[in-house]
Design a protein around this motif. Sequence first.
Motif, PDB file in Angstrom:
ATOM      1  N   VAL A  16       0.834  -1.204   0.000  1.00 52.82           N
ATOM      2  CA  VAL A  16       0.000   0.000   0.000  1.00 52.82           C
ATOM      3  C   VAL A  16       0.867   1.252   0.000  1.00 52.82           C
ATOM      4  O   VAL A  16       0.570   2.233  -0.693  1.00 52.82           O
ATOM      5  N   GLU A  17       1.968   1.222   0.759  1.00 47.30           N
ATOM      6  CA  GLU A  17       2.853   2.380   0.833  1.00 47.30           C
ATOM      7  C   GLU A  17       3.603   2.612  -0.473  1.00 47.30           C
ATOM      8  O   GLU A  17       3.956   3.755  -0.792  1.00 47.30           O
ATOM      9  N   GLN A  18       3.848   1.555  -1.238  1.00 49.54           N
ATOM     10  CA  GLN A  18       4.627   1.659  -2.467  1.00 49.54           C
ATOM     11  C   GLN A  18       3.771   1.376  -3.705  1.00 49.54           C
ATOM     12  O   GLN A  18       4.213   0.729  -4.639  1.00 49.54           O
ATOM     13  N   SER A  19       2.536   1.856  -3.671  1.00 49.43           N
ATOM     14  CA  SER A  19       1.645   1.662  -4.816  1.00 49.43           C
ATOM     15  C   SER A  19       0.955   2.974  -5.156  1.00 49.43           C
ATOM     16  O   SER A  19       0.920   3.908  -4.352  1.00 49.43           O
ATOM     17  N   VAL A  20       0.394   3.027  -6.342  1.00 51.30           N
ATOM     18  CA  VAL A  20      -0.309   4.210  -6.835  1.00 51.30           C
ATOM     19  C   VAL A  20      -1.743   3.810  -7.161  1.00 51.30           C
ATOM     20  O   VAL A  20      -1.978   2.784  -7.806  1.00 51.30           O
ATOM     21  N   TYR A  21      -2.686   4.606  -6.704  1.00 52.52           N
ATOM     22  CA  TYR A  21      -4.093   4.352  -6.995  1.00 52.52           C
ATOM     23  C   TYR A  21      -4.455   5.020  -8.321  1.00 52.52           C
ATOM     24  O   TYR A  21      -4.097   6.181  -8.556  1.00 52.52           O
ATOM     25  N   LEU A  22      -5.157   4.298  -9.173  1.00 54.95           N
ATOM     26  CA  LEU A  22      -5.602   4.856 -10.451  1.00 54.95           C
ATOM     27  C   LEU A  22      -7.070   4.560 -10.666  1.00 54.95           C
ATOM     28  O   LEU A  22      -7.608   3.587 -10.139  1.00 54.95           O
ATOM     29  N   ASP A  23      -7.706   5.402 -11.439  1.00 56.45           N
ATOM     30  CA  ASP A  23      -9.118   5.237 -11.772  1.00 56.45           C
ATOM     31  C   ASP A  23      -9.332   5.883 -13.133  1.00 56.45           C
ATOM     32  O   ASP A  23      -9.240   7.100 -13.265  1.00 56.45           O
ATOM     33  N   TYR A  24      -9.599   5.079 -14.149  1.00 57.48           N
ATOM     34  CA  TYR A  24      -9.697   5.593 -15.518  1.00 57.48           C
ATOM     35  C   TYR A  24     -10.819   4.883 -16.248  1.00 57.48           C
ATOM     36  O   TYR A  24     -11.027   3.676 -16.088  1.00 57.48           O
ATOM     37  N   GLU A  25     -11.542   5.625 -17.045  1.00 54.82           N
ATOM     38  CA  GLU A  25     -12.685   5.082 -17.774  1.00 54.82           C
ATOM     39  C   GLU A  25     -12.688   5.599 -19.193  1.00 54.82           C
ATOM     40  O   GLU A  25     -12.507   6.802 -19.423  1.00 54.82           O
ATOM     41  N   ALA A  26     -12.848   4.706 -20.159  1.00 56.01           N
ATOM     42  CA  ALA A  26     -12.903   5.096 -21.568  1.00 56.01           C
ATOM     43  C   ALA A  26     -13.466   3.930 -22.367  1.00 56.01           C
ATOM     44  O   ALA A  26     -13.261   2.758 -22.019  1.00 56.01           O
ATOM     45  N   ALA A  27     -14.179   4.244 -23.448  1.00 58.22           N
ATOM     46  CA  ALA A  27     -14.692   3.249 -24.396  1.00 58.22           C
ATOM     47  C   ALA A  27     -15.531   2.172 -23.710  1.00 58.22           C
ATOM     48  O   ALA A  27     -15.518   1.008 -24.117  1.00 58.22           O
ATOM     49  N   GLY A  28     -16.270   2.552 -22.669  1.00 57.49           N
ATOM     50  CA  GLY A  28     -17.104   1.584 -21.973  1.00 57.49           C
ATOM     51  C   GLY A  28     -16.345   0.672 -21.037  1.00 57.49           C
ATOM     52  O   GLY A  28     -16.928  -0.271 -20.489  1.00 57.49           O
ATOM     53  N   LEU A  29     -15.060   0.933 -20.823  1.00 63.27           N
ATOM     54  CA  LEU A  29     -14.230   0.138 -19.924  1.00 63.27           C
ATOM     55  C   LEU A  29     -13.777   1.012 -18.769  1.00 63.27           C
ATOM     56  O   LEU A  29     -13.497   2.201 -18.947  1.00 63.27           O
ATOM     57  N   ARG A  30     -13.681   0.433 -17.598  1.00 67.70           N
ATOM     58  CA  ARG A  30     -13.185   1.149 -16.429  1.00 67.70           C
ATOM     59  C   ARG A  30     -12.139   0.297 -15.733  1.00 67.70           C
ATOM     60  O   ARG A  30     -12.367  -0.864 -15.431  1.00 67.70           O
ATOM     61  N   LEU A  31     -10.976   0.904 -15.488  1.00 63.05           N
ATOM     62  CA  LEU A  31      -9.890   0.242 -14.763  1.00 63.05           C
ATOM     63  C   LEU A  31      -9.567   1.075 -13.536  1.00 63.05           C
ATOM     64  O   LEU A  31      -9.285   2.273 -13.652  1.00 63.05           O
ATOM     65  N   TRP A  32      -9.611   0.442 -12.379  1.00 64.18           N
ATOM     66  CA  TRP A  32      -9.263   1.132 -11.148  1.00 64.18           C
ATOM     67  C   TRP A  32      -8.553   0.143 -10.221  1.00 64.18           C
ATOM     68  O   TRP A  32      -8.627  -1.074 -10.411  1.00 64.18           O
ATOM     69  N   GLY A  33      -7.853   0.677  -9.258  1.00 62.71           N
ATOM     70  CA  GLY A  33      -7.148  -0.187  -8.324  1.00 62.71           C
ATOM     71  C   GLY A  33      -5.784   0.372  -7.974  1.00 62.71           C
ATOM     72  O   GLY A  33      -5.518   1.572  -8.129  1.00 62.71           O
ATOM     73  N   TRP A  34      -4.923  -0.506  -7.530  1.00 63.39           N
ATOM     74  CA  TRP A  34      -3.612  -0.127  -7.035  1.00 63.39           C
ATOM     75  C   TRP A  34      -2.533  -0.859  -7.827  1.00 63.39           C
ATOM     76  O   TRP A  34      -2.579  -2.083  -7.976  1.00 63.39           O
ATOM     77  N   VAL A  35      -1.549  -0.113  -8.313  1.00 62.65           N
ATOM     78  CA  VAL A  35      -0.418  -0.702  -9.033  1.00 62.65           C
ATOM     79  C   VAL A  35       0.850  -0.385  -8.247  1.00 62.65           C
ATOM     80  O   VAL A  35       1.078   0.757  -7.846  1.00 62.65           O
ATOM     81  N   GLY A  36       1.676  -1.400  -8.018  1.00 61.34           N
ATOM     82  CA  GLY A  36       2.913  -1.205  -7.287  1.00 61.34           C
ATOM     83  C   GLY A  36       3.924  -0.437  -8.109  1.00 61.34           C
ATOM     84  O   GLY A  36       3.982  -0.559  -9.342  1.00 61.34           O
ATOM     85  N   LEU A  37       4.708   0.380  -7.432  1.00 59.72           N
ATOM     86  CA  LEU A  37       5.776   1.087  -8.122  1.00 59.72           C
ATOM     87  C   LEU A  37       6.774   0.087  -8.706  1.00 59.72           C
ATOM     88  O   LEU A  37       6.926  -1.022  -8.176  1.00 59.72           O
ATOM     89  N   PRO A  38       7.447   0.452  -9.789  1.00 58.22           N
ATOM     90  CA  PRO A  38       8.426  -0.474 -10.375  1.00 58.22           C
ATOM     91  C   PRO A  38       9.506  -0.898  -9.386  1.00 58.22           C
ATOM     92  O   PRO A  38      10.022  -2.013  -9.473  1.00 58.22           O
ATOM     93  N   THR A  39       9.851  -0.020  -8.443  1.00 59.24           N
ATOM     94  CA  THR A  39      10.865  -0.387  -7.444  1.00 59.24           C
ATOM     95  C   THR A  39      10.335  -1.405  -6.449  1.00 59.24           C
ATOM     96  O   THR A  39      11.117  -2.074  -5.776  1.00 59.24           O
TER      97      THR A  39
END
Length: 621
Positions: A221-244
């Motif tokens: 949780v400390e080393q992740s980024v929250y994203l929320d994006y919607e386009a073309a009838g699709l929605r992606l949200w959640g947490w992605v870990g930093l590359p490090t």
Amino acid sequence: MPIRQLPNHLINQIAAGEVVERPASVVKELLENALDAGSTRVEIDIEQGGSKRIRIRDNGGGIPHEELALALSRHATSKIASLDDLEQVRSLGFRGEALPSIASVSRLILSSRHADASQGWQLFGDGQEVFDAPEPVAHATGTTVDVVDLFFNIPARRKFLKTEKTEFGHIEDMVRKIALSRFDVSFELNHNQKNTLRLRPAEDRSGAERRIAEICGSAFVEQSVYLDYEAAGLRLWGWVGLPTFSRSQADLQYFYVNARHVRDKLISHAVKQAYQDVMYHGRHPAFVLFLELNPQLVDVNAHPTKQEVRFREGRLVHDFLFRTLHQALADIRPGDEVGAPTQLPAQTEDTPHPLPLSLKGRGEQEKAQPYRPAYQQQHQQRLQMPVREQMAAYQQLYQPVIPATPASLPPSPLEGEGAGGEGYSSDMPPLGYAIAQLHGIYILAQNASGLVVVDMHAAHERITYEYLKQSMAADALRSQPLLVPASLNVSRKEADYAEQHADTFRTLGFELDRLGQEKLTIRAVPSLLKESDTEALVRDVLADLITHGASNRIQNAMNEILATMACHGSVRANRKLSITEMNALLRDMERTERSGQCNHGRPTWTQMALEQIDKLFLRGR
């Protein structure tokens, strides 16, 4: 042997071989039924790794008295009734195979009380096809499924079970996966009368992150980024870990399609491609991501365990996932708060979003505003000009004399001042201002939070690499005709794809002609790849086009060459830099995409908070 109709009991046991692989499979199917019933609280009791007993209690809508026996019949379900329902499945279960399959290989007790009933009813099964009449029982609203002596009537299957610890480990992993799909439901897991997991329901993002921290660890949780994006009838949200925050194995990857946990090759390929330019070789990213789309656009009836799905517009989904994650990782800048919502260009701060499926009941239709951080973060703005405008400052790094301060770069407020930090200004940049160089390798900078340590070669390498990529994209790909065209023997299918995607190859700098049903000729190649094995590259691109409908092979091969050029063209260790040159490097890091990692995935900078430094010297005690 003559053809004969198999008895239902044997059919159920054959189906159980596909659905009930081990105790964790039973837990999965019963938990999905509990969630489909609208439960908000689920309790799981396990004994001896599930081989002795699996009991799951929920507070869902319950099963009517007259439907108890029907619930244990093969292909009996309340979730679909027609082909149209099957083509747009919204529930986790839908085949009507789980309960009868489990009942055929165990001693099962099904107890339930419907929400409109005054009492509960209970049904017993001992692996036979015929069940006795239901009996009244004291039971709260909801359902309890008690599975005892799993595989008692199939000794061969029971011998394949692993140790108690191993089987319970699989059960625990399954509960964690499902718990991440529905943050609004509480889960309690007990093993041999000892509680091992207790997850409270979450109604907002902070509560969801607490659950993620319990399952994936607080470091994620400390080393992740929250994203929320919607386009073309699709929605992606959640947490992605930093590359490090990478892993040695793919053990921290959770992907959900309409709240269903899946492992799909198309999804894995898209995520891998998104991390390719920032991930250290041999490492795996960590993420908890949710994809929401119209159920009509995804086929969940593609695998017996429903772990795989098929998208009707696979190319669209692949490109959406890749571009969203790729841009989210590229937009991380020094000074951005980790965990703050990443709003990508297609949506604005004021765009309302529905509450994610896993944060509310499926029947709710209310809207909610996107997550807002509790602080007011001033994000670093992207430059409108390409990176090449900043390269003049780095041409000084190769000069034997110390250059004068460029007019475009203001002098550091810390220059000429002591170490007391009196040089702070109200507009302190995220990476602060340089104060020294350590062993000709690291830049030490002071910012509002404390000390920043920068690997100057790694940072300059990323900046140069991004500049080269932008320059190549701006000038387009140049082709170089071959003096002697190269012949390539391929299959008829590959030749067909090469002919269909001729424009794609031409855009990438290749010129291909078809000489026969199973033969191609290469007449021109990208000038940057003239020394590469172009024949093998064309074969790999064709394989990607056949499998995924798209290919990044050529671009990746070019990027590898550009990365090598950037590595050799970057400032080397033991190179003495002036304060002005170091500050120029820090400012460009703040403006460059993916500046947190070099081309090889290594981190370029790290932050030491003043509190951490104070602890080293026991200050404040």
